[in-house]
Design a protein around this motif. Structure first.
Motif, PDB file in Angstrom:
ATOM      1  N   ARG A  41      39.540  40.005   0.694  1.00  0.00           N
ATOM      2  CA  ARG A  41      40.781  39.600   0.434  1.00  0.00           C
ATOM      3  C   ARG A  41      41.105  38.075   1.274  1.00  0.00           C
ATOM      4  O   ARG A  41      40.922  38.052   2.341  1.00  0.00           O
ATOM      5  N   ALA A  42      41.647  37.209   0.494  1.00  0.00           N
ATOM      6  CA  ALA A  42      42.155  35.980   1.232  1.00  0.00           C
ATOM      7  C   ALA A  42      43.235  36.038   1.632  1.00  0.00           C
ATOM      8  O   ALA A  42      44.161  36.639   0.681  1.00  0.00           O
ATOM      9  N   LEU A  43      43.604  35.713   2.842  1.00  0.00           N
ATOM     10  CA  LEU A  43      45.064  35.505   3.400  1.00  0.00           C
ATOM     11  C   LEU A  43      45.520  34.185   3.373  1.00  0.00           C
ATOM     12  O   LEU A  43      44.538  33.172   3.573  1.00  0.00           O
ATOM     13  N   ASP A  44      46.902  34.131   2.984  1.00  0.00           N
ATOM     14  CA  ASP A  44      47.350  32.835   3.100  1.00  0.00           C
ATOM     15  C   ASP A  44      48.318  32.577   4.155  1.00  0.00           C
ATOM     16  O   ASP A  44      49.367  33.178   4.249  1.00  0.00           O
ATOM     17  N   VAL A  45      47.708  31.835   5.291  1.00  0.00           N
ATOM     18  CA  VAL A  45      48.401  31.919   6.532  1.00  0.00           C
ATOM     19  C   VAL A  45      49.252  30.590   6.613  1.00  0.00           C
ATOM     20  O   VAL A  45      48.510  29.478   6.716  1.00  0.00           O
TER      21      VAL A  45
END
Lengths: 327, 258
Positions: A174-178
């Motif tokens: 899962r990609a996190l958008d930080v």
């Protein structure tokens, strides 16, 4: 919406400057698998994320959270990523390597979440109340365990101390958008790699280490240490005296101030064994010492010691090892 | 420029160090307490800045028992202008987080341009305190520096990474931690020792700093068990008679090490 196991252990995986997974990856996931379900968090430059995530799953991560960062050197943005992953996963413990970068990430994250820090652990276990960490204090003289008063502990694990490995998993990414955080940070102008000999095992993670001391006499003669290390497929270390004398770079220093190692085999050549040196190596499984001074304190802790001239003995050891290999 | 230098008293690494097996606390009576060597080097960095910029004001800060006062006095003799000693019974056995909160509170009482620390103590070996202070004080932290210069309000340094070095910079105010690649401290001279007698050591308690030892919202790390490891025993020690190399290789082979 993915849900995470209630016994999730969040593992922050460090990335090298070249975008490779750090050597501590497999052991951190191995440690996590022993106490719960490992969930990896990776922060790296975008082009490396895919390969790093695949590697993490292969090394045992049940799921992988990844986020893009501009640089893997600055630790505040890395802590931002860990923070977001922690809020999503709500793990029972957070594991990181006790390396320069990861320990700073751990410290920043623990402060932000007011969580308890357990540092330089040699292992993690569970008791009825949660995850506990074991430590070696004062260079191996004492063994302690630690736990938080409440909440998930943030534990940094000494690199090279965990032997357990986790089973490979299917990649669940899962990609996190930080978003960029507002932490004050320094500016990094230029990074230059110190020339490392890639053929030789890295000191911290090597299962065998050969170290040289003042007894080697000069930088030229220190070559003998490299020769024995190569014959044994070992990493190379040194005492402070050898580093101060300029025989080898500071990064190779084993001891109280320097690297602490716990290899299967530690060979001390021309090292007297000052208490500060012993603090960095006396948890090695087997210790071999060669020194011309029979009163050298290193012999008090050596499993096998030879009183004699390293320049005569070591070449013979190398020939005997080569003869054995040729058989 | 105002500089705060953080120093720590630790058990001497040149002697056997002991933990009390009932309390888990450092047994301070068992070994001599000394100023951690990295602290001396940190002070020297500040003193070098003072040498070239005489308007520099150095404050040394330490948290610990009464005995630290002698060390603070020595720092004053070397050239520091003032000292702060945080001392409170409730700090006995303080973990990293409490230590960071206390030191941050002491640092907030003044406007320092530069906060200097060592990269790692010889007793705790955490290497975390500088960035914990950075978080608590919202300051940039240039850690693990093997070279440091301050010019026109900008810190520049060489940061030692694992397998690499980085050139870093940050405007002040900032935190910097140094490695033992930087030089050892000078000795105090007679004039300095005399002058130090008149310099102030401010003693602060937790109440003075408005820090709670056990706030409800902050988890603390506690020691559950402590055990002394049995000392390693010497094994086979032989004097080289020409056959020792062969014996060593046989020993390694028997133990599956080759």
């Amino acid at each position: 919406m993915t849900t995470f196991a209630p016994d999730s252990i969040l593992v922050f995986l460090e990335t090298t400057l070249g975008g490779e997974p750090a050597k501590s990856t497999a052991e951190l996931l191995g440690a996590a698998a022993g106490i719960g379900t490992p969930v990896a968090v990776i922060a790296a430059e975008a082009e490396h994320l895919e390969a790093l995530a695949a590697h993490a799953a292969q090394a045992g991560a049940h799921s992988v959270l990844s986020a893009q960062v501009d640089s893997v050197v600055l630790t505040a943005p890395l802590a931002d990523v860990l923070q977001q992953a922690y809020e999503l996963v709500q793990p029972q413990a957070v594991l990181l390597a006790h390396s320069l970068t990861s320990r700073e990430v751990a410290a920043r994250f623990a402060v932000r979440h007011k969580l308890a820090l357990s540092v330089d652990a040699l292992g993690v276990q569970r008791d009825e109340q949660g995850v506990i960490a074991s430590h070696s204090i004062y260079g191996g003289a004492f063994a302690t365990t630690s736990a938080p008063t409440f909440g998930a502990p943030v534990i940094t694990v000494r690199v090279g101390s965990i032997e357990e490995r986790a089973q490979a998993q299917e990649l669940a990414l899962r990609a996190l958008d930080v978003a960029a955080g507002d932490s004050a940070e320094i500016t990094v102008q230029d990074v230059s790699s110190v020339q490392a000999d890639s053929a030789r095992p890295e000191l911290r993670t090597a299962t065998k280490v050969v170290s040289g001391g003042r007894g080697l006499g000069s930088a030229e003669q220190f070559e003998l240490v490299y020769q024995l290390a190569d014959a044994l497929e070992a990493g190379v270390g040194a005492s402070r005296a050898a580093v101060d004398a300029g025989f080898i770079e500071h990064a190779a220093q084993v001891g109280q101030t320097g690297v602490a190692v716990s290899p299967q085999l530690y060979v001390a050549l021309g090292i007297s064994g000052a208490i500060q040196h012993k603090a960095g190596m006396q948890t090695a499984k087997t210790i071999v010492a060669i020194n011309k001074d029979s009163d050298a304190p290193i012999f008090e802790i050596a499993d096998f010691g030879i009183v004699g001239d390293v320049f005569k003995i070591v070449p013979r050891v190398i020939s005997a090892l080569e003869a054995r290999k040729a058989q | 420029m105002k500089i705060a230098v953080l120093i720590k008293e630790v058990p001497d690494t040149g002697a056997d160090r002991t933990l009390n097996q009932h309390t888990g606390l450092a047994d301070r009576a068992a070994s001599e307490a000394v100023l951690d060597e990295i602290g001396e080097r940190t002070l020297e960095v500040a003193l070098k800045i003072l040498d070239s910029q005489p308007e520099t004001h150095i404050t040394v800060l330490s948290m610990g028992p009464e005995t630290i006062q002698a060390t603070l006095r020595k720092a004053l003799a070397m050239g520091a202008a003032g000292a702060i000693h945080v001392s409170d019974e409730q700090l006995l056995g303080a973990d990293l987080m409490l230590t960071a909160q206390v030191l941050a509170a002491a640092l907030r009482r003044d406007q320092y341009d530069l906060i200097l620390t060592g990269n790692m103590s010889t007793d705790g070996s955490a290497g975390m305190l500088p960035v914990m202070l950075a978080e608590l004080l919202s300051l940039p932290a240039a850690t693990s520096l093997s070279q440091i210069t301050i010019t026109d309000g900008v810190l520049q340094g060489t940061r030692e990474l694992e397998g690499a070095t980085a050139q870093v910079s940050t405007p002040l105010p900032a935190i910097a931690s140094i490695t033992e690649a930087l030089p050892d401290a000078r000795f105090p001279n007679f004039k300095g020792i005399m002058a130090a007698k008149k310099k102030p050591i401010e003693v602060l308690s937790l109440a003075d700093l408005d820090v709670e030892a056990l706030p409800a919202d902050t988890a603390r790390s506690i020691m559950l068990t402590v055990n002394q490891r049995p000392a390693r025993e010497a094994g086979t020690i032989m004097t080289d008679d020409g056959q020792a190399a062969t014996a060593l290789v046989e020993f390694l082979a028997k133990n599956n090490l080759v």
